[in-house]
Design a protein around this motif. Sequence first.
Motif, PDB file in Angstrom:
ATOM      1  N   LEU A 173     -14.201   3.629 -33.070  1.00  0.00           N
ATOM      2  CA  LEU A 173     -13.427   5.064 -33.610  1.00  0.00           C
ATOM      3  C   LEU A 173     -13.081   5.745 -32.099  1.00  0.00           C
ATOM      4  O   LEU A 173     -11.733   6.095 -32.244  1.00  0.00           O
ATOM      5  CB  LEU A 173     -14.372   5.874 -34.058  1.00  0.00           C
ATOM      6  N   GLU A 174     -13.741   5.438 -30.982  1.00  0.00           N
ATOM      7  CA  GLU A 174     -13.187   6.068 -29.910  1.00  0.00           C
ATOM      8  C   GLU A 174     -11.673   5.141 -29.592  1.00  0.00           C
ATOM      9  O   GLU A 174     -10.578   5.833 -28.953  1.00  0.00           O
ATOM     10  CB  GLU A 174     -13.901   5.794 -28.664  1.00  0.00           C
ATOM     11  N   LEU A 175     -11.792   4.018 -29.533  1.00  0.00           N
ATOM     12  CA  LEU A 175     -10.571   3.286 -29.372  1.00  0.00           C
ATOM     13  C   LEU A 175      -9.330   3.405 -30.111  1.00  0.00           C
ATOM     14  O   LEU A 175      -8.361   3.279 -29.840  1.00  0.00           O
ATOM     15  CB  LEU A 175     -11.048   1.644 -29.222  1.00  0.00           C
ATOM     16  N   GLU A 176      -9.909   3.703 -31.612  1.00  0.00           N
ATOM     17  CA  GLU A 176      -8.536   3.654 -32.641  1.00  0.00           C
ATOM     18  C   GLU A 176      -9.290   4.775 -33.537  1.00  0.00           C
ATOM     19  O   GLU A 176      -9.986   4.556 -34.695  1.00  0.00           O
ATOM     20  CB  GLU A 176      -8.608   2.366 -33.223  1.00  0.00           C
ATOM     21  N   PRO A 177      -8.906   6.076 -33.126  1.00  0.00           N
ATOM     22  CA  PRO A 177      -9.041   7.045 -34.047  1.00  0.00           C
ATOM     23  C   PRO A 177      -8.503   7.077 -35.622  1.00  0.00           C
ATOM     24  O   PRO A 177      -9.044   7.557 -36.301  1.00  0.00           O
ATOM     25  CB  PRO A 177      -8.631   8.318 -33.311  1.00  0.00           C
ATOM     26  N   ALA A 178      -7.470   6.375 -35.739  1.00  0.00           N
ATOM     27  CA  ALA A 178      -6.939   5.989 -37.154  1.00  0.00           C
ATOM     28  C   ALA A 178      -7.815   5.502 -38.061  1.00  0.00           C
ATOM     29  O   ALA A 178      -7.633   5.586 -39.169  1.00  0.00           O
ATOM     30  CB  ALA A 178      -5.737   5.387 -36.875  1.00  0.00           C
ATOM     31  N   LEU A 179      -8.855   4.960 -37.531  1.00  0.00           N
ATOM     32  CA  LEU A 179     -10.094   4.428 -38.225  1.00  0.00           C
ATOM     33  C   LEU A 179     -10.806   5.333 -39.066  1.00  0.00           C
ATOM     34  O   LEU A 179     -11.949   4.954 -39.687  1.00  0.00           O
ATOM     35  CB  LEU A 179     -10.827   3.185 -37.565  1.00  0.00           C
ATOM     36  N   LYS A 180     -10.927   6.667 -38.667  1.00  0.00           N
ATOM     37  CA  LYS A 180     -11.909   7.951 -39.176  1.00  0.00           C
ATOM     38  C   LYS A 180     -11.858   8.032 -40.671  1.00  0.00           C
ATOM     39  O   LYS A 180     -13.025   7.988 -41.021  1.00  0.00           O
ATOM     40  CB  LYS A 180     -11.117   9.001 -38.665  1.00  0.00           C
ATOM     41  N   ALA A 293      -1.805   6.914 -37.709  1.00  0.00           N
ATOM     42  CA  ALA A 293      -1.275   5.536 -37.804  1.00  0.00           C
ATOM     43  C   ALA A 293      -2.042   4.906 -36.354  1.00  0.00           C
ATOM     44  O   ALA A 293      -1.880   5.545 -35.425  1.00  0.00           O
ATOM     45  CB  ALA A 293       0.207   5.691 -37.618  1.00  0.00           C
ATOM     46  N   PHE A 294      -2.450   3.937 -36.397  1.00  0.00           N
ATOM     47  CA  PHE A 294      -2.786   2.948 -35.434  1.00  0.00           C
ATOM     48  C   PHE A 294      -1.870   2.688 -34.215  1.00  0.00           C
ATOM     49  O   PHE A 294      -0.851   2.514 -34.374  1.00  0.00           O
ATOM     50  CB  PHE A 294      -3.761   1.778 -35.753  1.00  0.00           C
ATOM     51  N   GLN A 295      -2.504   2.518 -33.085  1.00  0.00           N
ATOM     52  CA  GLN A 295      -1.724   1.955 -31.872  1.00  0.00           C
ATOM     53  C   GLN A 295      -2.600   0.798 -31.413  1.00  0.00           C
ATOM     54  O   GLN A 295      -1.801  -0.466 -31.112  1.00  0.00           O
ATOM     55  CB  GLN A 295      -1.938   3.140 -30.777  1.00  0.00           C
ATOM     56  N   VAL A 296      -3.880   0.545 -31.578  1.00  0.00           N
ATOM     57  CA  VAL A 296      -4.543  -0.821 -31.288  1.00  0.00           C
ATOM     58  C   VAL A 296      -4.360  -1.636 -32.280  1.00  0.00           C
ATOM     59  O   VAL A 296      -4.312  -1.420 -33.487  1.00  0.00           O
ATOM     60  CB  VAL A 296      -5.845  -0.279 -30.810  1.00  0.00           C
ATOM     61  N   SER A 297      -3.954  -2.902 -32.033  1.00  0.00           N
ATOM     62  CA  SER A 297      -3.992  -3.816 -33.142  1.00  0.00           C
ATOM     63  C   SER A 297      -5.292  -4.198 -33.611  1.00  0.00           C
ATOM     64  O   SER A 297      -6.226  -4.182 -32.999  1.00  0.00           O
ATOM     65  CB  SER A 297      -3.454  -5.179 -32.419  1.00  0.00           C
ATOM     66  N   LEU A 298      -5.356  -4.262 -34.998  1.00  0.00           N
ATOM     67  CA  LEU A 298      -6.363  -4.597 -35.672  1.00  0.00           C
ATOM     68  C   LEU A 298      -6.490  -5.693 -36.320  1.00  0.00           C
ATOM     69  O   LEU A 298      -5.602  -6.295 -36.949  1.00  0.00           O
ATOM     70  CB  LEU A 298      -6.551  -3.303 -36.646  1.00  0.00           C
ATOM     71  N   THR A 299      -7.773  -6.329 -36.657  1.00  0.00           N
ATOM     72  CA  THR A 299      -8.277  -7.483 -37.578  1.00  0.00           C
ATOM     73  C   THR A 299      -9.332  -6.862 -38.350  1.00  0.00           C
ATOM     74  O   THR A 299     -10.343  -6.385 -37.978  1.00  0.00           O
ATOM     75  CB  THR A 299      -8.753  -8.441 -36.771  1.00  0.00           C
ATOM     76  N   ASP A 300      -8.969  -6.851 -39.898  1.00  0.00           N
ATOM     77  CA  ASP A 300      -9.915  -6.628 -41.022  1.00  0.00           C
ATOM     78  C   ASP A 300     -10.627  -8.019 -41.193  1.00  0.00           C
ATOM     79  O   ASP A 300      -9.870  -8.810 -42.196  1.00  0.00           O
ATOM     80  CB  ASP A 300      -9.040  -5.949 -41.959  1.00  0.00           C
TER      81      ASP A 300
END
Length: 418
Positions: A173-180, A293-300
């Motif tokens: 969550l620190e790396l990508e707050p958009a996952l809150k 909206a995310f900035q770090v690319s994500l993989t679900d």
Amino acid sequence: MHVLVMGAGVVGVTTAWYLKQAGHDVTVVDRQPRAGIETSYANGGQISVSHAEPWANPSAPLKVLKWLSQPDAPLLFKLKLDPAQWLWGLKFLTQCTSKRAAWNIRQMVNLGTYSRSQLQVLRRDQKLDYDHLEKGILHFYTSEKEFDAAREPTRIMQDLGCDRQIIGADRALELEPALKPIANRIAGATFTREDESGDARKFTQELARKAEEAGVEFLYDTEVVGFENTRDRIDGVGVIGPDGCHRTLRMDSYVLSMGSYSAHFARKLGFFLNIYPAKGYSITAPVKNEEAAFQVSLTDDEYKLVYSRLGDRLRIAGTAELGGYDRDLSLVRCRAIVRRAAEIMPEGAYWDQCEFWAGLRPATPSNVPYIGKSPLKNLYLNTGHGTLGWTHSCGSAAALADVVSGRTPELDFDFTGL
């Protein structure tokens, strides 16, 4: 040497570029009016060394059986009376052992690491702009079981030099707050700082322009229809041009980079490539709220989806449907991607304004591509990259240029024909 590259997707265009840089005359032929508008058009956008765990792994057979009855499953076999599909599936099962999965991870990590470094040099030297971000890739898990299953592949990747770190939910969550919005459901994550993202279509078309300026000839709206060949070499490639006329292209050497259709043309030439189309889907939506909206690319990983930020657009892509060569959109699968993305970041994008897309990814049972010599003396292969064509394109092309030029590639990889 004059080389004909068949295919102007991201793999074909990078192949043409590196061959030209190696001193060869190069012609590229493609049935489309521009480069990069089939499988490279709207893919997931990740340069993902960390996405090296193959579909074929010990947990895959049971998952595939469970998913057979789910039309929105992450990996769906649509069983057909198609010998190529069954041959592919049987070979896939042989790759599902721990030993084979570890070997395939090694191939993909080595290729991916080398390819990423080649891309970085190319981007710097040619000043390429394709909405790229260097913010790493975060794999997140909303299932404890899936998170636990990721530990061993991650360890193998670490041993091979891929800096994929296992982290907790708080760090994710620190790396990508958009996952809150799903903070209480994140079981854990992994993070690979050196991975990247970007628009593969923009990259492909920009590099094609640079290649053309450097002297590469592109023959668009030109379809390959057959070959003149003896048992051990190609004498010419038959094509139909935009004027509807047939002609034969005669070069010194040839490269097959025609994605899922490579298997079809290999059969015409008398040999077998175990490549089958895995139809993938993507959605692209305009950003609604920058903070959401995310900035770090994500993989679900649980849903087999990847998320990339492309300027003011969000790209979410994934799933694989093995059911032949049709490119029809399944709204069920598209809506499943929208539903999952909106669940994770409801205010991140205008989810009611999505552009849907489907493309055929050239998958091998092991996920390891064919790179190197073919059974014919003057035909080379650079195909079968599956979901990682964008990730592996520059490294595959640089290594193949070495092979064509009679040099030993510096890449530790199981090349064909060497």
